[in-house]
Design a protein around this motif. Structure first.
Motif, mmCIF file in Angstrom:
data_model
loop_
_atom_site.group_PDB
_atom_site.id
_atom_site.type_symbol
_atom_site.label_atom_id
_atom_site.label_comp_id
_atom_site.label_asym_id
_atom_site.label_seq_id
_atom_site.Cartn_x
_atom_site.Cartn_y
_atom_site.Cartn_z
ATOM 1 N N ILE A 41 0.836 -1.200 0.000
ATOM 2 C CA ILE A 41 0.000 0.000 0.000
ATOM 3 C C ILE A 41 0.866 1.243 0.000
ATOM 4 C CG2 ILE A 41 -1.728 1.308 1.307
ATOM 5 C CD1 ILE A 41 -2.607 -1.361 2.552
ATOM 6 N N GLY A 42 0.461 2.246 -0.785
ATOM 7 C CA GLY A 42 1.086 3.556 -0.750
ATOM 8 C C GLY A 42 0.037 4.623 -0.556
ATOM 9 N N SER A 43 0.276 5.561 0.385
ATOM 10 C CA SER A 43 -0.709 6.609 0.654
ATOM 11 C C SER A 43 -0.050 7.696 1.492
ATOM 12 C CB SER A 43 -1.929 6.022 1.383
ATOM 13 O OG SER A 43 -2.939 7.000 1.559
ATOM 14 N N GLU A 44 -0.876 8.525 2.162
ATOM 15 C CA GLU A 44 -0.376 9.479 3.131
ATOM 16 C C GLU A 44 -1.314 9.510 4.329
ATOM 17 O OE1 GLU A 44 -0.133 13.235 1.088
ATOM 18 O OE2 GLU A 44 -2.221 13.732 1.519
ATOM 19 N N THR A 45 -0.799 9.899 5.465
ATOM 20 C CA THR A 45 -1.548 9.819 6.707
ATOM 21 C C THR A 45 -2.664 10.864 6.758
ATOM 22 O OG1 THR A 45 0.050 11.277 7.780
ATOM 23 C CG2 THR A 45 0.405 8.912 7.989
ATOM 24 N N ILE A 46 -3.702 10.539 7.546
ATOM 25 C CA ILE A 46 -4.805 11.476 7.790
ATOM 26 C C ILE A 46 -4.903 11.829 9.272
ATOM 27 C CG2 ILE A 46 -6.156 10.733 5.807
ATOM 28 C CD1 ILE A 46 -7.814 8.999 7.690
ATOM 29 N N ILE A 47 -4.079 11.179 10.102
ATOM 30 C CA ILE A 47 -4.006 11.466 11.533
ATOM 31 C C ILE A 47 -2.579 11.884 11.848
ATOM 32 C CG2 ILE A 47 -4.205 10.496 13.863
ATOM 33 C CD1 ILE A 47 -6.265 8.546 12.774
ATOM 34 N N GLY A 48 -2.427 12.991 12.582
ATOM 35 C CA GLY A 48 -1.106 13.514 12.876
ATOM 36 C C GLY A 48 -0.551 14.288 11.694
ATOM 37 N N PRO A 49 0.755 14.555 11.685
ATOM 38 C CA PRO A 49 1.367 15.268 10.551
ATOM 39 C C PRO A 49 1.155 14.501 9.246
ATOM 40 C CG PRO A 49 2.896 15.089 12.399
ATOM 41 C CD PRO A 49 1.735 14.212 12.727
ATOM 42 N N VAL A 50 0.904 15.221 8.161
ATOM 43 C CA VAL A 50 0.707 14.571 6.867
ATOM 44 C C VAL A 50 2.047 14.033 6.373
ATOM 45 C CG1 VAL A 50 -0.020 14.886 4.481
ATOM 46 C CG2 VAL A 50 -1.237 16.072 6.320
ATOM 47 N N GLU A 51 2.109 12.718 6.189
ATOM 48 C CA GLU A 51 3.341 12.066 5.749
ATOM 49 C C GLU A 51 3.013 11.031 4.684
ATOM 50 O OE1 GLU A 51 6.066 10.834 9.066
ATOM 51 O OE2 GLU A 51 4.307 11.273 10.306
ATOM 52 N N ASP A 52 3.804 11.017 3.608
ATOM 53 C CA ASP A 52 3.709 9.926 2.645
ATOM 54 C C ASP A 52 4.231 8.647 3.314
ATOM 55 O OD1 ASP A 52 2.755 11.609 0.664
ATOM 56 O OD2 ASP A 52 4.759 12.072 -0.085
ATOM 57 N N TYR A 53 3.615 7.524 2.988
ATOM 58 C CA TYR A 53 4.091 6.275 3.574
ATOM 59 C C TYR A 53 3.888 5.118 2.611
ATOM 60 C CZ TYR A 53 -0.765 4.855 4.569
ATOM 61 O OH TYR A 53 -2.087 4.489 4.450
ATOM 62 N N TRP A 54 4.612 4.032 2.894
ATOM 63 C CA TRP A 54 4.353 2.755 2.229
ATOM 64 C C TRP A 54 4.241 1.685 3.305
ATOM 65 C CZ3 TRP A 54 7.795 -1.336 2.695
ATOM 66 C CH2 TRP A 54 9.077 -1.016 3.136
ATOM 67 N N LEU A 55 3.450 0.659 3.021
ATOM 68 C CA LEU A 55 3.200 -0.405 3.979
ATOM 69 C C LEU A 55 3.132 -1.727 3.223
ATOM 70 C CD1 LEU A 55 2.395 -1.454 6.824
ATOM 71 C CD2 LEU A 55 0.015 -0.963 6.202
ATOM 72 N N ASP A 56 3.862 -2.713 3.707
ATOM 73 C CA ASP A 56 3.848 -4.045 3.114
ATOM 74 C C ASP A 56 3.315 -5.032 4.154
ATOM 75 O OD1 ASP A 56 4.588 -5.818 0.856
ATOM 76 O OD2 ASP A 56 5.929 -6.703 2.334
ATOM 77 N N GLN A 164 -13.799 0.249 3.232
ATOM 78 C CA GLN A 164 -12.798 -0.753 3.573
ATOM 79 C C GLN A 164 -12.044 -1.231 2.340
ATOM 80 O OE1 GLN A 164 -14.016 -3.531 6.655
ATOM 81 N NE2 GLN A 164 -13.201 -5.206 5.442
ATOM 82 N N LEU A 165 -10.714 -1.312 2.450
ATOM 83 C CA LEU A 165 -9.885 -1.724 1.311
ATOM 84 C C LEU A 165 -10.088 -3.197 0.988
ATOM 85 C CD1 LEU A 165 -7.687 -0.807 -0.703
ATOM 86 C CD2 LEU A 165 -5.992 -1.579 0.974
ATOM 87 N N LEU A 352 -2.921 -18.879 -7.852
ATOM 88 C CA LEU A 352 -2.135 -17.680 -7.605
ATOM 89 C C LEU A 352 -2.802 -16.505 -8.313
ATOM 90 C CD1 LEU A 352 0.488 -16.413 -6.434
ATOM 91 C CD2 LEU A 352 1.562 -16.857 -8.654
ATOM 92 N N TYR A 353 -3.060 -15.409 -7.571
ATOM 93 C CA TYR A 353 -3.784 -14.262 -8.108
ATOM 94 C C TYR A 353 -3.006 -12.985 -7.827
ATOM 95 C CZ TYR A 353 -7.667 -17.551 -8.341
ATOM 96 O OH TYR A 353 -8.455 -18.638 -8.614
ATOM 97 N N VAL A 354 -3.020 -12.094 -8.809
ATOM 98 C CA VAL A 354 -2.418 -10.776 -8.672
ATOM 99 C C VAL A 354 -3.519 -9.748 -8.853
ATOM 100 C CG1 VAL A 354 -0.786 -9.116 -9.633
ATOM 101 C CG2 VAL A 354 -0.175 -11.539 -9.507
ATOM 102 N N GLY A 355 -3.583 -8.794 -7.951
ATOM 103 C CA GLY A 355 -4.616 -7.760 -8.037
ATOM 104 C C GLY A 355 -4.038 -6.398 -7.735
ATOM 105 N N GLY A 356 -4.849 -5.385 -7.947
ATOM 106 C CA GLY A 356 -4.413 -4.030 -7.667
ATOM 107 C C GLY A 356 -5.540 -3.053 -7.873
ATOM 108 N N GLY A 357 -5.283 -1.809 -7.490
ATOM 109 C CA GLY A 357 -6.307 -0.798 -7.659
ATOM 110 C C GLY A 357 -5.970 0.453 -6.874
ATOM 111 N N ALA A 358 -6.979 1.290 -6.692
ATOM 112 C CA ALA A 358 -6.792 2.561 -5.993
ATOM 113 C C ALA A 358 -8.100 2.966 -5.331
ATOM 114 C CB ALA A 358 -6.333 3.643 -6.963
ATOM 115 N N GLN A 359 -7.986 3.650 -4.224
ATOM 116 C CA GLN A 359 -9.119 4.311 -3.593
ATOM 117 C C GLN A 359 -8.893 5.814 -3.750
ATOM 118 O OE1 GLN A 359 -9.544 2.776 0.472
ATOM 119 N NE2 GLN A 359 -11.044 1.320 -0.303
#
Length: 384
Positions: A41-56, A164-165, A352-359
């Motif tokens: 996942i790649g996004s930016e925070t909505i709580i606290g200071p606005v920061e770009d982040y990635w999460l695996d 929900q993602l 085996l499945y590969v998926g993706g998208g965006a909110q």
């Protein structure tokens, strides 16, 4: 997370495994299943200071089922490892340190470091006893009384956040569910979800039946501090599926309100599935300056406004590729949410499945969906 949560989860798992070992040999054999999922996942925070982040996120889910003549035991256990810059944000720490609302202490941490965060939980764990007309299920489970497809005010034990993602994931509720078949197509259900503080417990009863081509249900219950009375309908008009949910709520601390969902779905000859759904939220605000976003983040409300329109379009482009577009509009503040996605079955590897998208979120300052940040993700899932 406190050490008590970890120890409770481990003890609960070993007790359950020991219980299975002591039971007689199952008549239908042991069924094992599960999956491994990697979600990036790649996004930016909505709580606290606005920061770009990635999460695996790396999740291993293991399921085991054993069946006897009139008893069935189902276990689904998760181990999850999270990596990424998201672990350094205030937002992550705020969510990670929230109290778990479930009754049994069968979840906890395996590791909590600056760059690695590990958790484990009993995702589902039930013992089911079946009779000629009655069915009793006790444990961590999904109690799904929903009728509509996007908003489900009837579904209070396992509510689904429309944003929900992972839309197929539902936090289990620790509860007892008794189903009794009154007659063909008619069922009486009683559910009770305890809490350590008795006033926080939830209990409800539902009767579901059928008249001609219409399935209908009535539900009454008390969920924490709200009494609810709901009606659900599902039927067919030619090739169009029609659904509705109507729920009257009487909170202990505020005024009574009503929620209404009207839904229609249709599948074309080309295999395109169309869904259109409207939601009226009598507890919502028409003035965006009065929004309380904590209610949405914590899953206490399905929406902060009063009038919504949502829908989805999905198609299996080929036996290997499925695409979908899901969206919601807040008709009061004119903000919008779009969720395009795809799923691809890798032909060279079975299951085996590969998926993706965006909110994607659109709106002006103070609008409901302008509060959130765009999310982009890719996922790989192998089932076994």
């Amino acid at each position: 997370m406190p050490r008590r949560a970890y120890g409770g989860a481990v003890n609960g798992l070993f007790l359950t495994i020991g219980f299975l070992i002591l039971l007689p040999t199952p008549t239908n054999g042991i069924e094992l299943n599960g999956y491994y999922k990697n979600l990036f996942i790649g996004s930016e925070t909505i709580i606290g200071p606005v920061e770009d982040y990635w999460l695996d996120i790396n999740r291993l889910r293991l399921g085991l089922s054993e069946r006897w003549d009139k008893m069935e035991v189902d276990l689904v256990y998760d181990n999850e490892i999270q990596l990424g810059s998201y672990l350094d944000t205030i937002q992550f720490r705020q969510f990670a340190e929230r109290d778990d609302p479930r009754y049994w202490d069968l979840q906890g941490n395996t590791i909590d470091k600056n760059d690695v965060y590990g958790t484990h939980q009993l995702y589902r764990g039930t013992v089911r006893l079946s009779g000629d007309k009655a069915d009793l299920r006790v444990g961590r489970q999904q109690i799904n009384w929903a009728t509509a497809l996007i908003w489900n005010p009837l579904d209070r034990f396992n509510p689904l956040n429309p944003l929900q993602l992972e839309r197929d994931e539902r936090t289990g509720v620790d509860a007892m569910l008794l189903d009794y078949d009154v007659q063909d197509l008619s069922r009486l259900s009683i559910a009770y979800a305890p809490q350590h503080k008795p006033s926080d417990a939830s209990a409800a009863i539902r009767f579901k039946s059928n008249i001609d081509v219409v399935d209908w249900s009535v539900m009454a219950g008390e969920f924490v501090d709200e009494k609810k009375l709901g009606l659900g309908f599902a039927g067919q008009a030619q090739l169009i599926g029609l659904r509705s949910e109507i729920v009257f709520s009487d909170p202990d601390t505020s005024d009574e309100y009503v929620e209404v969902v009207l839904s229609a779905d249709y599948t074309t000859d080309d295999g395109i599935r169309l869904v259109l759904e409207g939601y009226f939220n009598g507890d919502g605000e028409s003035d965006p300056s009065k929004y309380d976003f904590s209610l949405l983040i914590n899953g206490e409300k399905l929406g902060l406004g009063r009038n919504y329109l949502g829908g989805s379009v999905g198609k299996e482009v080929s036996p290997l590729i499925t695409v979908a577009l899901y969206g919601i509009s807040n008709l009061d503040d004119h903000s919008h949410f779009l969720y395009p996605s795809f799923n691809y079955a890798v032909p060279a590897f079975e299951d085996l499945y590969v998926g993706g998208g965006a909110q994607l979120f659109f709106g002006s300052a103070q609008d409901e969906y302008a509060f959130f940040s765009n999310i982009y993700y890719m996922e790989l899932t192998h089932y076994f």
